[in-house]
Design a protein around this motif. Structure first.
Motif, mmCIF file in Angstrom:
data_model
loop_
_atom_site.group_PDB
_atom_site.id
_atom_site.type_symbol
_atom_site.label_atom_id
_atom_site.label_comp_id
_atom_site.label_asym_id
_atom_site.label_seq_id
_atom_site.Cartn_x
_atom_site.Cartn_y
_atom_site.Cartn_z
ATOM 1 N N VAL A 11 -69.236 -41.419 -88.865
ATOM 2 C CA VAL A 11 -68.747 -41.069 -90.204
ATOM 3 C C VAL A 11 -68.635 -39.542 -90.300
ATOM 4 C CG1 VAL A 11 -69.773 -43.100 -91.299
ATOM 5 C CG2 VAL A 11 -71.059 -40.957 -91.243
ATOM 6 N N SER A 12 -68.168 -39.047 -91.433
ATOM 7 C CA SER A 12 -68.040 -37.602 -91.612
ATOM 8 C C SER A 12 -69.389 -36.975 -91.990
ATOM 9 C CB SER A 12 -67.025 -37.314 -92.715
ATOM 10 O OG SER A 12 -67.486 -37.859 -93.929
ATOM 11 N N ARG A 13 -69.492 -35.668 -91.771
ATOM 12 C CA ARG A 13 -70.715 -34.958 -92.165
ATOM 13 C C ARG A 13 -70.915 -35.048 -93.679
ATOM 14 N NH1 ARG A 13 -72.246 -30.881 -94.536
ATOM 15 N NH2 ARG A 13 -70.150 -30.097 -94.932
ATOM 16 N N GLN A 14 -69.786 -35.050 -94.398
ATOM 17 C CA GLN A 14 -69.859 -35.147 -95.854
ATOM 18 C C GLN A 14 -70.534 -36.445 -96.290
ATOM 19 O OE1 GLN A 14 -67.254 -34.239 -94.038
ATOM 20 N NE2 GLN A 14 -65.861 -32.893 -95.133
ATOM 21 N N SER A 15 -70.276 -37.517 -95.544
ATOM 22 C CA SER A 15 -70.886 -38.812 -95.871
ATOM 23 C C SER A 15 -72.398 -38.732 -95.720
ATOM 24 C CB SER A 15 -70.345 -39.910 -94.947
ATOM 25 O OG SER A 15 -68.965 -40.000 -95.060
ATOM 26 N N ALA B 183 -73.825 -36.752 -98.536
ATOM 27 C CA ALA B 183 -73.819 -37.486 -99.809
ATOM 28 C C ALA B 183 -74.930 -38.541 -99.843
ATOM 29 C CB ALA B 183 -72.454 -38.137 -100.029
ATOM 30 N N TYR C 160 -74.621 -40.836 -102.928
ATOM 31 C CA TYR C 160 -73.878 -42.031 -102.522
ATOM 32 C C TYR C 160 -74.827 -43.001 -101.817
ATOM 33 C CZ TYR C 160 -70.592 -44.973 -99.970
ATOM 34 O OH TYR C 160 -69.909 -46.048 -99.464
ATOM 35 N N PRO D 64 -75.179 -46.039 -99.308
ATOM 36 C CA PRO D 64 -74.336 -46.645 -98.270
ATOM 37 C C PRO D 64 -74.220 -48.161 -98.437
ATOM 38 C CG PRO D 64 -76.494 -46.144 -97.384
ATOM 39 C CD PRO D 64 -76.466 -45.585 -98.770
ATOM 40 N N ALA E 23 -66.420 -28.398 -95.871
ATOM 41 C CA ALA E 23 -67.028 -29.267 -96.886
ATOM 42 C C ALA E 23 -65.988 -29.918 -97.773
ATOM 43 C CB ALA E 23 -67.984 -28.459 -97.746
ATOM 44 N N GLY F 176 -62.541 -34.300 -95.046
ATOM 45 C CA GLY F 176 -63.066 -35.161 -94.009
ATOM 46 C C GLY F 176 -62.250 -34.999 -92.749
ATOM 47 N N LYS F 177 -62.602 -35.723 -91.693
ATOM 48 C CA LYS F 177 -61.812 -35.655 -90.465
ATOM 49 C C LYS F 177 -61.733 -37.051 -89.885
ATOM 50 C CE LYS F 177 -65.749 -34.523 -87.525
ATOM 51 N NZ LYS F 177 -66.202 -33.771 -86.374
ATOM 52 N N ASP G 284 -64.395 -44.369 -92.631
ATOM 53 C CA ASP G 284 -65.551 -43.750 -93.277
ATOM 54 C C ASP G 284 -65.575 -44.215 -94.738
ATOM 55 O OD1 ASP G 284 -67.269 -41.984 -94.632
ATOM 56 O OD2 ASP G 284 -66.911 -40.397 -93.169
ATOM 57 N N GLU G 285 -66.556 -45.062 -95.070
ATOM 58 C CA GLU G 285 -66.550 -45.692 -96.400
ATOM 59 C C GLU G 285 -66.688 -44.684 -97.545
ATOM 60 O OE1 GLU G 285 -69.962 -48.286 -95.717
ATOM 61 O OE2 GLU G 285 -71.115 -47.058 -97.118
ATOM 62 N N PHE G 286 -67.428 -43.609 -97.313
ATOM 63 C CA PHE G 286 -67.582 -42.592 -98.367
ATOM 64 C C PHE G 286 -66.260 -41.876 -98.623
ATOM 65 C CE2 PHE G 286 -68.667 -38.068 -99.349
ATOM 66 C CZ PHE G 286 -69.095 -38.274 -100.641
ATOM 67 N N MET G 287 -65.567 -41.504 -97.533
ATOM 68 C CA MET G 287 -64.272 -40.839 -97.688
ATOM 69 C C MET G 287 -63.263 -41.783 -98.346
ATOM 70 S SD MET G 287 -65.088 -37.938 -96.621
ATOM 71 C CE MET G 287 -63.561 -37.066 -96.775
ATOM 72 N N MET H 81 -63.935 -44.132 -100.458
ATOM 73 C CA MET H 81 -64.257 -44.185 -101.889
ATOM 74 C C MET H 81 -63.677 -42.968 -102.617
ATOM 75 S SD MET H 81 -67.859 -43.810 -103.844
ATOM 76 C CE MET H 81 -67.750 -42.045 -103.595
ATOM 77 N N TYR I 202 -69.385 -35.125 -106.165
ATOM 78 C CA TYR I 202 -69.914 -35.420 -104.827
ATOM 79 C C TYR I 202 -69.964 -34.214 -103.897
ATOM 80 C CZ TYR I 202 -69.598 -40.326 -106.089
ATOM 81 O OH TYR I 202 -69.777 -41.524 -106.702
ATOM 82 N N THR J 48 -67.520 -32.707 -102.466
ATOM 83 C CA THR J 48 -66.450 -32.685 -101.480
ATOM 84 C C THR J 48 -65.143 -33.132 -102.134
ATOM 85 O OG1 THR J 48 -65.736 -33.505 -99.314
ATOM 86 C CG2 THR J 48 -67.039 -35.003 -100.642
#
Lengths: 63, 207
Positions: A25-29, A32, A38, A40, B70, B73-74, B140-143, B145, B201, B203
């Motif tokens: 996943v991303s570092r941002q995830s 969070a 957030y 999971p 920040a 995403g990638k 990526d589930e957070f991205m 969302m 969040y 980001t």
């Protein structure tokens, strides 16, 4: 939901990016989740638990 | 290239180019709404700022390759998204140029006018499709969302703006706006959604 991700990560000397790479996943995830912004999904929580070789409830706990 | 850019391999932020593009549109809209320029001139002028999409996409790709700050995403899904948006934006520019040229150069028959007038809209549909595919393909589930949140904010903003403007227009309080402006409002709504994501969040999201 509270979690011990930051502590567990620090114990292994992993950066957020290291953990993100392991989780795919991303570092941002990771950031969070770690900061409690957030929660999971169950599959991701299982993956986190698997990486730390712990049970989900040992990492995450309800507020 | 400045010394700062040489020392920073990521170069300028994609938001820099996006900001210039929005500012340019603001100026054109202001000129058109004050009758400083006619609608045909406004349409032609609107093509130029779209050229900023190319450096904006390149800047975004550089950021993704550099690991993503920040604000971004990638991942493979985001790279595919950027390529699709660049493709459909280019098609939009071409379609708009052909339509404007045909309209100014000769008086095409109705069937040709229908085809030419449909092409830019189809290109915009392509951008909507690209956003839809990003939601489907993002692993990526957070991205994912964050993208969904942005899209919901954009939809709420565009529909609300269209509803309010429509009634004001019916009451002869504001000028008539062509319906494609609501797609522009939707894209602006994505920008608002990104700001909201950043506030809530930390980001911006991936769109």
């Amino acid at each position: 939901m509270k979690n011990r991700l930051k502590v567990l990560r620090a114990e292994r000397d992993w950066s957020q990016q290291d953990l993100a790479d392991r989780l795919g996943v991303s570092r941002q995830s990771v950031n969070a989740i770690e900061t409690g912004k957030y929660d999971p999904s169950l599959p991701l929580a299982f993956k986190i638990a698997e990486i730390f070789a712990m049970a989900i409830e040992e990492i995450f706990e309800r507020d | 290239m400045t010394e700062e850019q040489l020392s920073d391999p990521k170069g300028r932020s994609p938001f820099f180019y996006g900001g210039i593009m929005l500012a340019a549109y603001g100026v054109i809209i202001a000129l058109a709404s004050t009758d400083a320029i006619n609608s045909a001139t406004a349409l032609i002028l609107m093509i130029a700022p779209l050229g900023l999409v190319i450096p904006m996409m390149k800047a975004a790709a550089r950021r993704v390759d550099a690991g993503g700050p920040a604000c971004m995403g990638k991942g493979a899904a985001q790279k595919r998204y950027m390529k699709r948006v660049a493709l459909f934006t280019s098609l939009y520019l071409i379609a708009l140029a052909i339509m404007t040229f045909a309209d100014k150069s000769y008086d095409p028959i109705e069937a040709v006018r229908v085809i030419l007038a449909t092409l830019p809209g189809l290109a915009i549909i392509g951008v909507f499709w690209a956003i839809g595919r990003l939601i489907v393909e993002e692993q990526d589930e957070f991205m994912r969302m964050l993208i969904v949140r942005q899209s919901l904010v954009a939809t709420g903003f565009a529909l609300s703006a269209a509803s309010v403007w429509g009634f004001l227009e019916t009451a002869d309080i504001v000028i008539h706006l062509d319906a494609y402006w609501w797609a522009v409002a939707w894209f602006f709504g994505l920008f608002l959604g990104a700001i909201w994501n950043r506030i809530e969040y930390g980001t911006w999201g991936a769109v």
